[in-house]
Motif scaffolding. Structure first.
Motif, mmCIF file in Angstrom:
data_model
loop_
_atom_site.group_PDB
_atom_site.id
_atom_site.type_symbol
_atom_site.label_atom_id
_atom_site.label_comp_id
_atom_site.label_asym_id
_atom_site.label_seq_id
_atom_site.Cartn_x
_atom_site.Cartn_y
_atom_site.Cartn_z
ATOM 1 N N LYS A 31 0.849 -1.193 0.000
ATOM 2 C CA LYS A 31 0.000 0.000 0.000
ATOM 3 C C LYS A 31 0.883 1.240 0.000
ATOM 4 C CE LYS A 31 -3.764 -2.222 2.389
ATOM 5 N NZ LYS A 31 -4.339 -2.526 3.682
ATOM 6 N N TYR A 54 -4.537 5.890 1.068
ATOM 7 C CA TYR A 54 -3.590 4.976 0.442
ATOM 8 C C TYR A 54 -4.196 4.427 -0.843
ATOM 9 C CZ TYR A 54 -6.256 0.897 2.035
ATOM 10 O OH TYR A 54 -7.238 -0.028 2.239
ATOM 11 N N PRO A 85 -3.716 0.714 -2.996
ATOM 12 C CA PRO A 85 -3.036 -0.572 -3.023
ATOM 13 C C PRO A 85 -2.284 -0.751 -4.339
ATOM 14 C CG PRO A 85 -5.390 -0.864 -3.371
ATOM 15 C CD PRO A 85 -5.165 0.595 -3.104
#
Length: 130
Positions: free
Chosen positions: A103, A116, A118
């Protein structure tokens, strides 16, 4: 808006202080000239594959830099990371990059967002939304 800045690699592995010998220092720009405005944050995604993420506060994007293939691509371009329209760096929007457990985390200075995206650790490409 493409800026004159970019991502530069400076290789100092052969340099030995205190004497300076320019033949022992290499510097080159990654990805050509059409990349971003002003970068201000770096996180290593995959050191073995030469993948690095960076923020661009002028254009408001997160970039993926592939050092080994000498390319740069926009990693994230979305409303959560709006451009600063050339405002001073104290008003930087996306910054504070950190990569951990597949992440890429970031913060924004103006509204305090912590988010964030991924990423695939082998390719650096997003595997889901911000």
């Amino acid at each position: 808006m493409s800026g004159p800045t970019g991502v530069w690699i400076v290789d100092l592995r052969r340099y030995q202080a205190p004497t300076y010998d320019s033949r022992l220092v290499r510097a080159f720009k990654v990805g050509g000239t059409n990349i971003g405005g002003l970068f201000d944050g770096v996180a290593v995604i995959n050191a073995e594959k030469g993948l690095v993420a960076t923020t661009d506060f002028v254009e408001g994007n997160l970039w993926l830099v592939d050092i080994l293939h000498n390319t740069t691509t926009i990693l994230v371009e979305q409303p959560a990371l709006p451009p600063s329209n050339g405002l001073p760096s104290s008003l930087v929007l996306a910054n504070g990059l950190k990569y951990k457990d597949s992440k890429l985390y970031f913060t924004t200075s103006t509204d305090g967002t912590y988010g964030y995206v991924p990423l695939n650790p082998k390719t650096g490409t997003p595997t889901g939304p911000v």
